[in-house]
Design an enzyme around this catalytic site. Structure first.
Site, PDB file in Angstrom:
ATOM      1  N   ASN A 190       0.829  -1.217   0.000  1.00 54.54           N
ATOM      2  CA  ASN A 190       0.000   0.000   0.000  1.00 54.54           C
ATOM      3  C   ASN A 190       0.863   1.267   0.000  1.00 54.54           C
ATOM      4  O   ASN A 190       0.364   2.359   0.204  1.00 54.54           O
ATOM      5  CB  ASN A 190      -0.944  -0.002   1.213  1.00 54.54           C
ATOM      6  CG  ASN A 190      -0.188  -0.002   2.531  1.00 54.54           C
ATOM      7  OD1 ASN A 190       1.042  -0.029   2.552  1.00 54.54           O
ATOM      8  ND2 ASN A 190      -0.915   0.046   3.629  1.00 54.54           N
TER       9      ASN A 190
ATOM     10  N   HIS B 224       3.432   1.836   2.111  1.00 48.42           N
ATOM     11  CA  HIS B 224       3.994   2.237   3.408  1.00 48.42           C
ATOM     12  C   HIS B 224       5.509   2.057   3.440  1.00 48.42           C
ATOM     13  O   HIS B 224       6.069   1.221   2.747  1.00 48.42           O
ATOM     14  CB  HIS B 224       3.296   1.552   4.597  1.00 48.42           C
ATOM     15  CG  HIS B 224       3.628   0.111   4.816  1.00 48.42           C
ATOM     16  ND1 HIS B 224       2.733  -0.771   5.385  1.00 48.42           N
ATOM     17  CD2 HIS B 224       4.757  -0.630   4.588  1.00 48.42           C
ATOM     18  CE1 HIS B 224       3.298  -1.959   5.486  1.00 48.42           C
ATOM     19  NE2 HIS B 224       4.519  -1.897   5.010  1.00 48.42           N
TER      20      HIS B 224
ATOM     21  N   GLU C  91       1.584   4.273   7.389  1.00 46.62           N
ATOM     22  CA  GLU C  91       0.531   3.829   6.484  1.00 46.62           C
ATOM     23  C   GLU C  91      -0.055   5.032   5.725  1.00 46.62           C
ATOM     24  O   GLU C  91       0.015   6.160   6.212  1.00 46.62           O
ATOM     25  CB  GLU C  91      -0.592   3.154   7.301  1.00 46.62           C
ATOM     26  CG  GLU C  91      -0.139   1.970   8.154  1.00 46.62           C
ATOM     27  CD  GLU C  91       0.115   0.688   7.351  1.00 46.62           C
ATOM     28  OE1 GLU C  91       0.395   0.770   6.143  1.00 46.62           O
ATOM     29  OE2 GLU C  91       0.052  -0.402   7.966  1.00 46.62           O
TER      30      GLU C  91
HETATM   31  C1  F6R Z   1       9.612  -3.627   8.119  1.00 43.92           C
HETATM   32  C2  F6R Z   1       9.006  -2.470   7.481  1.00 43.92           C
HETATM   33  C3  F6R Z   1       7.982  -2.594   6.398  1.00 43.92           C
HETATM   34  C4  F6R Z   1       8.373  -3.595   5.320  1.00 43.92           C
HETATM   35  C5  F6R Z   1       7.279  -3.692   4.246  1.00 43.92           C
HETATM   36  C6  F6R Z   1       7.604  -4.720   3.181  1.00 43.92           C
HETATM   37  O1  F6R Z   1      10.531  -3.236   9.099  1.00 43.92           O
HETATM   38  O2  F6R Z   1       9.329  -1.394   7.860  1.00 43.92           O
HETATM   39  O3  F6R Z   1       7.769  -1.341   5.812  1.00 43.92           O
HETATM   40  O4  F6R Z   1       9.573  -3.221   4.735  1.00 43.92           O
HETATM   41  O5  F6R Z   1       6.056  -4.024   4.847  1.00 43.92           O
HETATM   42  O6  F6R Z   1       7.593  -5.981   3.768  1.00 43.92           O
HETATM   43  P1  F6R Z   1       8.139  -7.265   2.994  1.00 43.92           P
HETATM   44  O7  F6R Z   1       9.587  -7.083   2.825  1.00 43.92           O
HETATM   45  O8  F6R Z   1       7.814  -8.416   3.916  1.00 43.92           O
HETATM   46  O9  F6R Z   1       7.398  -7.310   1.704  1.00 43.92           O
END
Ligand code: F6R
Length: 242
Positions: A136, A138, A143
């Protein structure tokens, strides 16, 4: 913004770890901003390899993690403290006292957020901040919203984030609904940002983040304003980035 594309995930992981390693070789006291989730796992493996081969020492390095789930003990297998221990810290020579991760179990999460910012301010700035990208848009757990926050704060996770992270828990119900995250202001204060994006399912969001309008509805779009943004993508994720 500098976009680097890689034909395989392994090449990407090696390059990302190589950039971290080179920084620590030239500045053994570097302050590193770290992330969790699926994206950095292979990068951390390569950092461990570099350490085992004697190419780098983390003895003087300081780290700050982006975020932590609220109400999960540091020993909970899905806490980010546990993740960092398992995936990196236990395998290198970093000093425990130099590791910073928000305490999701703190009695007062707002006070914990303030204390985290105070520690960040003490070091001045993060030299190199690793970032993954949520589906999304973030970054950290900032968010999409009408307003974003500058400093570390408590956040209610978006339904999409809870669904995305359910893969790490036994069920969706077990995913914490709140977290502590560094704010976008703290992230943007880093000297250099390294955004790593992998996989076809992230092609659209990375395109929106880097080529679309800068909007709080896609927090990663704010990264476009950073003077030293390095983006590492594999072929699938970078498909729409021309
Ligand atoms: C984790 C974080 C999140 C992840 C994001 C992507 O510390 O800050 O922003 O980087 O949700 O997550 P993955 O890598 O699991 O797709």
């Amino acid at each position: 913004m500098n976009i680097l594309r890689f034909q395989t995930e392994q090449l990407l992981n090696e390059a990302a770890a190589g950039i971290f390693t080179a920084l620590v070789q030239t500045n053994p006291r570097a302050v590193l901003g770290l992330a969790t989730g699926g994206t950095p796992v292979g990068i951390y493996k390569e950092l461990i390899n570099a350490y085992e081969q004697g190419k780098v020492s983390f003895k003087e390095v300081t780290t700050f993690n982006l975020d932590e789930y609220a109400n999960l003990d540091a020993n909970h297998e899905q806490s980010y403290a546990y993740y960092m221990r398992e995936k990196l810290f236990a395998h290198v020579d970093i000093q425990q006292s130099n590791i910073h991760i928000p305490n999701g179990k703190a009695a007062d999460l707002h006070a914990e957020s303030k204390a985290y910012d105070a520690k960040l301010n003490e070091v001045g700035h993060i030299d190199l901040q690793l970032l993954g990208l949520g589906h999304n848009g973030h970054i950290g757990f900032n968010e999409p919203a009408d307003h974003l926050q500058n400093g570390t704060h408590v956040v209610t996770l978006a339904e999409e984030t809870i669904q995305a992270n359910a893969r790490f828990f036994n069920s969706t119900d077990e995913v914490p609904k709140e977290a502590i995250t560094m704010g976008v202001g703290s992230i943007l204060k880093a000297h250099t940002l390294m955004l790593v994006v992998k996989g076809a399912d992230k092609a659209e969001i990375v395109h929106r983040a880097l080529r679309g309008p800068i909007t709080t509805q896609c927090p990663a779009s704010l990264l476009q304003t950073h003077p030293r943004l390095l983006v590492l993508v594999d072929e699938e994720a970078g498909r729409l980035l021309v």
